[in-house]
Design a protein around this motif. Structure first.
Motif, PDB file in Angstrom:
ATOM      1  N   UNK A 188     -35.696  -6.391  25.719  1.00 47.85           N
ATOM      2  CA  UNK A 188     -34.238  -5.711  25.551  1.00 47.85           C
ATOM      3  C   UNK A 188     -33.908  -6.328  24.282  1.00 47.85           C
ATOM      4  N   UNK A 189     -34.327  -7.166  23.644  1.00 42.03           N
ATOM      5  CA  UNK A 189     -34.019  -7.795  22.372  1.00 42.03           C
ATOM      6  C   UNK A 189     -34.784  -6.787  21.398  1.00 42.03           C
ATOM      7  N   UNK A 190     -35.818  -6.122  21.600  1.00 41.81           N
ATOM      8  CA  UNK A 190     -36.487  -5.420  20.559  1.00 41.81           C
ATOM      9  C   UNK A 190     -35.879  -4.010  20.950  1.00 41.81           C
ATOM     10  N   UNK A 191     -35.411  -3.616  22.019  1.00 38.60           N
ATOM     11  CA  UNK A 191     -34.749  -2.470  22.442  1.00 38.60           C
ATOM     12  C   UNK A 191     -33.232  -2.393  21.540  1.00 38.60           C
ATOM     13  N   UNK A 192     -32.847  -3.318  21.519  1.00 40.03           N
ATOM     14  CA  UNK A 192     -31.121  -3.458  20.743  1.00 40.03           C
ATOM     15  C   UNK A 192     -31.502  -3.632  19.321  1.00 40.03           C
ATOM     16  N   UNK A 193     -32.554  -3.998  18.896  1.00 39.24           N
ATOM     17  CA  UNK A 193     -32.600  -4.403  17.447  1.00 39.24           C
ATOM     18  C   UNK A 193     -33.520  -3.267  16.619  1.00 39.24           C
ATOM     19  N   UNK A 194     -33.186  -3.406  15.338  1.00 39.43           N
ATOM     20  CA  UNK A 194     -33.798  -2.212  14.654  1.00 39.43           C
ATOM     21  C   UNK A 194     -35.024  -2.813  13.771  1.00 39.43           C
ATOM     22  N   UNK A 195     -35.826  -3.795  14.138  1.00 39.05           N
ATOM     23  CA  UNK A 195     -37.049  -4.369  13.340  1.00 39.05           C
ATOM     24  C   UNK A 195     -38.363  -3.832  14.182  1.00 39.05           C
TER      25      UNK A 195
END
Length: 274
Positions: free
Chosen positions: A45-52
């Motif tokens: 989820x963190x990767x899905x929300x982020x732009x990195x």
């Protein structure tokens, strides 16, 4: 075919069992007895929300076969933070490599896994990757850790005495070199022996702390290793951390076992310039 993930939850449920299988997964591993299904879900989820980075699924004949999280570490490096496949792993990896190379030409790709994953091992060796690390993954639960007396004087490192650490941390080829660590010093717990024979760097974030590595003045020194690791264990326990983990060289195994660490698996990290 690789396609972006729009709704991660269904894929998290489907791929959690795969994350617990060393033969179909890459590192970071969820077989270590520390990271949970909730941690796995949060990472995706963190990767899905982020732009990195990006969260992708691999399709084989129209069916979802793989889950990938591409982590763009910085302007120089990129890694697969999650790489899980039900089957057809070489096909998935080949498509992922082409995709990442197309989006991040010139960067260095990191790929890590346990040697139980024979397909990934073969893929790395046939695809021009260079072996960067061949280590052993250890961890220890600190709930029952009883602090030990140090067998030699050890000093914590701060900005005021950073020169003592820098004098030992001289391998400029590693990602976390002396300059990068100093620029992010609040993320680190550092120790040096008082006699300047060795130094250790430990990432100090959250409930699970990770030893990044040791440097020795005159080559591996078992007594220095034991003293510095004991200092890290004592300090981690004192600050309320739950676990300490480390990827060790083979020669360090005796100290790791004597201090109560548990072996998770061997670990191989490969890299390739895209």
């Amino acid at each position: 075919m690789l396609i972006p993930v729009e709704h991660p939850d269904a894929h998290i449920a489907a791929f959690w069992p795969v994350a617990l299988d060393l033969t179909h997964s890459a590192y970071p591993t969820y077989t270590d007895g520390i990271k949970t299904r909730a941690d796995f879900a949060e990472a995706v989820h963190r990767a899905h929300r982020a732009d990195w980075g990006e969260v992708l699924v691999h399709l084989h004949e129209g069916e979802v076969n793989g889950l990938l999280v591409i982590d763009v570490a910085d302007d120089e490096f990129v890694s697969l933070h999650v790489c899980l496949t039900h089957a057809h792993q070489p096909e998935c990896l080949a498509e992922a490599l082409d995709y990442i190379a197309g989006k991040h030409p010139g960067k260095t790709l990191w790929l890590g896994f346990a040697p139980e994953n024979a397909e990934m091992l073969t893929f790395a060796e046939k695809s021009g990757f260079t072996l960067l690390d061949d280590t052993v993954n250890w961890n220890i639960a600190l709930a029952d850790w009883q602090p030990l007396e140090l067998e030699m004087p050890v000093q914590p490192v701060s900005r005021e005495n950073y020169a003592a650490f820098r004098a030992l941390w001289t391998d400029a080829s590693m990602y976390w070199n002396a300059e990068r660590i100093e620029a992010a010093l609040d993320r680190w717990m550092l120790f040096v022996t008082a006699d300047g024979r060795g130094a250790v760097a430990c990432l100090d974030e959250g409930v699970m702390l990770e030893i990044f590595g040791f440097q020795y003045r005159d080559g591996y020194d078992e007594a220095v290793h034991r003293a510095l690791m004991t200092a890290c264990l004592n300090a981690s326990k004192a600050k309320g951390a739950q676990y300490l983990t480390y990827f060790s060289d083979r020669c360090e195994a005796a100290v790791m076992q004597s201090l109560g660490f548990r072996r998770v698996s061997d670990y191989r990290c490969y890299e390739k310039k895209l």
